[in-house]
Motif scaffolding. Structure first.
Motif, short mmCIF file in Angstrom:
data_model
loop_
_atom_site.label_atom_id
_atom_site.label_comp_id
_atom_site.label_asym_id
_atom_site.label_seq_id
_atom_site.Cartn_x
_atom_site.Cartn_y
_atom_site.Cartn_z
N ASN A 11 -3.94 -2.93 12.23
CA ASN A 11 -4.25 -2.91 10.80
C ASN A 11 -4.62 -4.31 10.38
O ASN A 11 -3.90 -5.27 10.69
N VAL A 12 -5.71 -4.44 9.68
CA VAL A 12 -6.15 -5.72 9.12
C VAL A 12 -5.81 -5.69 7.64
O VAL A 12 -6.19 -4.76 6.93
N TRP A 13 -5.09 -6.71 7.17
CA TRP A 13 -4.62 -6.78 5.79
C TRP A 13 -5.34 -7.88 5.04
O TRP A 13 -5.82 -8.84 5.64
N HIS A 14 -5.39 -7.74 3.72
CA HIS A 14 -5.97 -8.77 2.86
C HIS A 14 -5.28 -8.72 1.49
O HIS A 14 -4.46 -7.85 1.23
N LYS A 15 -5.61 -9.68 0.66
CA LYS A 15 -5.11 -9.71 -0.72
C LYS A 15 -6.08 -8.94 -1.60
O LYS A 15 -7.25 -9.30 -1.70
N GLU A 16 -5.60 -7.88 -2.22
CA GLU A 16 -6.43 -7.03 -3.07
C GLU A 16 -6.23 -7.43 -4.54
O GLU A 16 -5.10 -7.59 -5.00
N LYS A 17 -7.33 -7.58 -5.24
CA LYS A 17 -7.27 -7.95 -6.66
C LYS A 17 -7.07 -6.69 -7.50
O LYS A 17 -7.71 -5.67 -7.26
N PHE A 18 -6.17 -6.79 -8.49
CA PHE A 18 -5.96 -5.67 -9.41
C PHE A 18 -5.49 -6.20 -10.76
O PHE A 18 -5.12 -7.36 -10.88
N GLN A 19 -5.53 -5.34 -11.77
CA GLN A 19 -5.03 -5.70 -13.09
C GLN A 19 -3.64 -5.12 -13.27
O GLN A 19 -3.43 -3.92 -13.09
N ASN A 20 -2.70 -5.98 -13.63
CA ASN A 20 -1.34 -5.50 -13.83
C ASN A 20 -1.19 -4.88 -15.23
O ASN A 20 -2.15 -4.78 -15.98
N GLU A 21 0.04 -4.50 -15.56
CA GLU A 21 0.27 -3.81 -16.83
C GLU A 21 0.03 -4.69 -18.05
O GLU A 21 -0.13 -4.19 -19.16
N MET A 22 -0.05 -6.01 -17.85
CA MET A 22 -0.32 -6.92 -18.96
C MET A 22 -1.80 -7.32 -19.01
O MET A 22 -2.17 -8.29 -19.66
N LYS A 23 -2.64 -6.57 -18.30
CA LYS A 23 -4.10 -6.78 -18.25
C LYS A 23 -4.46 -8.15 -17.65
O LYS A 23 -5.48 -8.73 -17.99
N GLN A 24 -3.61 -8.65 -16.76
CA GLN A 24 -3.89 -9.90 -16.07
C GLN A 24 -4.34 -9.60 -14.65
O GLN A 24 -3.92 -8.61 -14.05
N THR A 25 -5.16 -10.46 -14.11
CA THR A 25 -5.60 -10.30 -12.74
C THR A 25 -4.50 -10.78 -11.81
O THR A 25 -3.98 -11.87 -11.96
N ASP A 26 -4.16 -9.92 -10.86
CA ASP A 26 -3.09 -10.24 -9.92
C ASP A 26 -3.54 -9.80 -8.53
O ASP A 26 -4.57 -9.13 -8.38
N TYR A 27 -2.77 -10.17 -7.51
CA TYR A 27 -3.10 -9.83 -6.13
C TYR A 27 -1.93 -9.15 -5.46
O TYR A 27 -0.78 -9.46 -5.73
N ARG A 28 -2.24 -8.20 -4.57
CA ARG A 28 -1.21 -7.53 -3.79
C ARG A 28 -1.73 -7.33 -2.36
O ARG A 28 -2.94 -7.34 -2.12
N ASP A 29 -0.80 -7.17 -1.42
CA ASP A 29 -1.18 -6.95 -0.03
C ASP A 29 -1.66 -5.51 0.13
O ASP A 29 -1.03 -4.57 -0.36
N ALA A 30 -2.78 -5.34 0.84
CA ALA A 30 -3.33 -4.01 1.06
C ALA A 30 -4.02 -3.97 2.43
O ALA A 30 -4.54 -4.97 2.91
N VAL A 31 -4.01 -2.79 3.03
CA VAL A 31 -4.69 -2.62 4.31
C VAL A 31 -6.19 -2.62 4.06
O VAL A 31 -6.70 -1.86 3.23
N PHE A 32 -6.90 -3.50 4.75
CA PHE A 32 -8.35 -3.61 4.62
C PHE A 32 -9.05 -2.59 5.51
O PHE A 32 -9.96 -1.90 5.08
N LYS A 33 -8.61 -2.51 6.77
CA LYS A 33 -9.16 -1.51 7.68
C LYS A 33 -8.25 -1.37 8.89
O LYS A 33 -7.38 -2.19 9.13
N GLU A 34 -8.50 -0.32 9.65
CA GLU A 34 -7.75 -0.04 10.87
C GLU A 34 -8.76 0.09 12.00
O GLU A 34 -9.72 0.86 11.89
N VAL A 35 -8.58 -0.69 13.07
CA VAL A 35 -9.55 -0.70 14.17
C VAL A 35 -8.83 -0.69 15.51
O VAL A 35 -7.67 -1.07 15.62
N TRP A 36 -9.56 -0.28 16.54
CA TRP A 36 -9.06 -0.34 17.92
C TRP A 36 -9.27 -1.75 18.44
O TRP A 36 -10.29 -2.38 18.17
#
Length: 109
Positions: A11-36
């Protein structure tokens, strides 16, 4: 390149950008892709720190097909069987666009 050697599903992971409940830009860990991939241990060093603490630096070479790994960047990280690998650099051998060699260091938690 022998595709039969690619026995590990990583699994390749990256920081995913999202808006939190206060409408601020934040980052969370997310799976980018899965490869052999093929994972080959390269070097290891054992270090002694204070209070008889042992630290280990283990580097690995992770080989993936060029097509499935061409969008992997150095600020991402890889997980395989509960092991985390931080990407140090990515090499396209001889610029043939057949495979990518990802050199990574295992993070001991």
């Amino acid at each position: 390149m022998n595709a039969g050697k690619m026995r590990g599903r990583i699994n390749v992971w990256h920081k995913e950008k999202f808006q939190n409940e206060m409408k601020q830009t934040d980052y969370r860990d997310a799976v980018f892709k899965e490869v052999w991939a093929e994972i080959i241990p390269q070097t290891a060093t054992l270090q002694r720190a204070q209070a008889e603490t042992l630290l280990s630096n283990t580097t690995h070479k992770i080989i993936v097909r060029y097509g499935s790994g061409k969008d992997i960047k150095q600020d991402m990280w890889i997980t395989f069987k509960d092991h985390r690998f931080d990407i140090k650099f990515i090499l396209n051998p001889y610029f043939r666009n057949a495979k990518l060699e990802i050199f990574a260091e295992e993070v001991i938690r």
